[in-house]
Design a protein around this motif. Structure first.
Motif, PDB file in Angstrom:
ATOM      1  N   LEU A 192       0.871  -0.972  -0.210  1.00 47.49           N
ATOM      2  CA  LEU A 192       0.211   0.047   0.312  1.00 47.49           C
ATOM      3  C   LEU A 192       0.507   1.565  -0.252  1.00 47.49           C
ATOM      4  O   LEU A 192       1.452   1.373   0.990  1.00 47.49           O
ATOM      5  CB  LEU A 192      -0.732   0.141   1.348  1.00 47.49           C
ATOM      6  CG  LEU A 192      -1.414  -1.285   1.362  1.00 47.49           C
ATOM      7  CD1 LEU A 192      -2.418  -1.146   2.988  1.00 47.49           C
ATOM      8  CD2 LEU A 192      -2.122  -1.712   0.503  1.00 47.49           C
ATOM      9  N   ALA A 193       0.794   1.824  -1.121  1.00 45.77           N
ATOM     10  CA  ALA A 193       2.324   3.176  -1.135  1.00 45.77           C
ATOM     11  C   ALA A 193       1.446   4.241  -0.353  1.00 45.77           C
ATOM     12  O   ALA A 193       0.232   4.236   0.245  1.00 45.77           O
ATOM     13  CB  ALA A 193       2.061   3.715  -2.381  1.00 45.77           C
ATOM     14  N   HIS A 194       1.974   5.259   0.049  1.00 40.57           N
ATOM     15  CA  HIS A 194       2.208   6.407   0.878  1.00 40.57           C
ATOM     16  C   HIS A 194       1.792   6.377   2.191  1.00 40.57           C
ATOM     17  O   HIS A 194       1.100   7.339   2.309  1.00 40.57           O
ATOM     18  CB  HIS A 194       1.400   7.908  -0.416  1.00 40.57           C
ATOM     19  CG  HIS A 194       2.125   7.406  -1.512  1.00 40.57           C
ATOM     20  ND1 HIS A 194       3.137   7.908  -1.572  1.00 40.57           N
ATOM     21  CD2 HIS A 194       1.048   7.195  -2.908  1.00 40.57           C
ATOM     22  CE1 HIS A 194       3.114   7.650  -3.601  1.00 40.57           C
ATOM     23  NE2 HIS A 194       1.659   6.899  -4.031  1.00 40.57           N
ATOM     24  N   LEU A 195       1.738   5.258   2.954  1.00 37.46           N
ATOM     25  CA  LEU A 195       1.196   4.826   3.485  1.00 37.46           C
ATOM     26  C   LEU A 195      -0.416   5.303   4.149  1.00 37.46           C
ATOM     27  O   LEU A 195      -1.078   5.521   5.312  1.00 37.46           O
ATOM     28  CB  LEU A 195       1.942   5.776   4.740  1.00 37.46           C
ATOM     29  CG  LEU A 195       3.280   5.517   5.586  1.00 37.46           C
ATOM     30  CD1 LEU A 195       3.805   6.886   6.491  1.00 37.46           C
ATOM     31  CD2 LEU A 195       3.503   4.007   6.436  1.00 37.46           C
ATOM     32  N   GLY A 196      -1.098   4.999   2.618  1.00 39.97           N
ATOM     33  CA  GLY A 196      -2.058   5.259   2.208  1.00 39.97           C
ATOM     34  C   GLY A 196      -2.643   6.884   3.014  1.00 39.97           C
ATOM     35  O   GLY A 196      -3.656   6.770   2.994  1.00 39.97           O
ATOM     36  N   HIS A 197      -2.058   7.339   2.835  1.00 40.56           N
ATOM     37  CA  HIS A 197      -2.405   9.059   3.007  1.00 40.56           C
ATOM     38  C   HIS A 197      -3.435   9.735   2.528  1.00 40.56           C
ATOM     39  O   HIS A 197      -3.650   9.360   1.665  1.00 40.56           O
ATOM     40  CB  HIS A 197      -0.504  10.045   3.891  1.00 40.56           C
ATOM     41  CG  HIS A 197      -0.616  10.219   1.528  1.00 40.56           C
ATOM     42  ND1 HIS A 197       0.290  11.158   1.273  1.00 40.56           N
ATOM     43  CD2 HIS A 197      -1.284   9.828   0.670  1.00 40.56           C
ATOM     44  CE1 HIS A 197       0.264  11.174   0.283  1.00 40.56           C
ATOM     45  NE2 HIS A 197      -0.424   9.812  -0.778  1.00 40.56           N
TER      46      HIS A 197
END
Length: 296
Positions: A192-197
């Motif tokens: 899951l990229a970007h910590l899901g931001h």
């Protein structure tokens, strides 16, 4: 070993003509990002890492001009697609670059391209942006693709979280949507990229729940309080070992991302916040993500 698991294709094979330069300011909250870069530009910024995963994003069927934004655009031979470009760069720099493909589940020929990528191009994984590509990751078409990926032990990186593109449905890139994918495919390795931001809490819940799911820290440090919140959540829930290093080049580069991670303890001290231990941060930076993903 430092592995950057999240880098996008350079838009040009050679030096970018001044007339073709494109910048953007939403991705880094007001700071200009140069979206047009050459292979030389890319390799210079990858000098600080041992390995880098490189990919484009397959356009929506009928909107092939998306290639100009996600690579294999004006600066490449028009006969090449994004998968060709990832393969070409990896073969030029085999000691550094790990190529990933991108496909669209609604493309009627995706199976043929899948076979070509694994057979002819030497591809090792796949990057999907369901919101950018406008497909439901829990649709029957998507599950057919995920089934092949699971059977072939091919890892997938999902764009997760927000986007500056107005026509990219956020519901398709929410971590809780990907939770259903992980339930249906328990052996599919998922990042899951970007910590899901900005949904770091939901991303944490999905990563903690599934043995086959990890998160990456790409494009986080330039929003330091949000970054600290996400990282502190992962630390408090004993999940920092599920975080992989990533930059999201060209939005950010590996050097900035490493410095941003190492600045977290100081940021916490300066703002009287609980710290994330430095050793946890160093483990993230030096994690051998290729071994975790079983990429040879």
């Amino acid at each position: 070993m430092i592995v950057d698991v999240h880098t996008h294709l350079p838009t040009h094979q050679n030096k970018v003509p001044e007339s073709e330069m494109v910048t953007e300011e939403m991705m880094r909250s007001g700071k200009s990002v140069n979206l047009t870069n050459s292979v030389d530009d890319y390799m210079k910024e990858m000098a600080v890492v041992d390995k880098a995963i490189l990919f484009g994003i397959a356009p929506r069927p009928g909107k092939e001009n998306m290639g100009e934004l996600f690579g294999a655009g004006k600066g490449w031979d028009t006969k090449l697609n994004h998968n060709d470009v990832a393969s070409i760069i990896s073969k030029k720099f085999p000691e550094k670059i790990v190529p990933f493909m991108s496909l669209h589940p609604k493309d009627p020929d995706w199976n043929l391209e899948y076979d070509r990528c694994l057979g002819d191009l030497g591809i090792k994984g796949i990057k999907l942006g369901p919101n950018y590509q406008d497909f439901d990751p829990n649709s029957p078409e998507s599950y057919k693709l995920f089934s092949r990926l699971q059977d072939d032990n091919i890892p997938v990186i999902f764009h997760q979280g927000t986007s500056p593109m107005a026509d990219a449905p956020l519901s398709f890139s929410h971590p809780l949507t990907t939770d259903k994918v992980a339930i249906a495919f328990p052996k599919l390795k998922i990042i899951l990229a970007h910590l899901g931001h900005p949904w770091q809490t939901d991303c944490l819940a999905v990563v903690r729940k599934h043995k086959n799911v990890w998160a990456d820290v790409s494009a986080q440090f330039h929003r330091p309080y949000s970054f600290w919140q996400g990282m502190r959540l992962f630390y408090e829930w004993a999940c920092t070992q599920k975080i992989l290093f990533a930059s999201d080049w060209p939005v950010t580069n590996p050097s900035e991302s490493i410095s941003g991670l190492r600045n977290l303890p100081k940021f916490a001290r300066d703002h009287n916040l609980p710290e994330i231990p430095e050793e946890e941060i160093e483990h993230i930076i030096n994690r051998d993500s290729l071994s975790i993903l079983e990429i040879s």
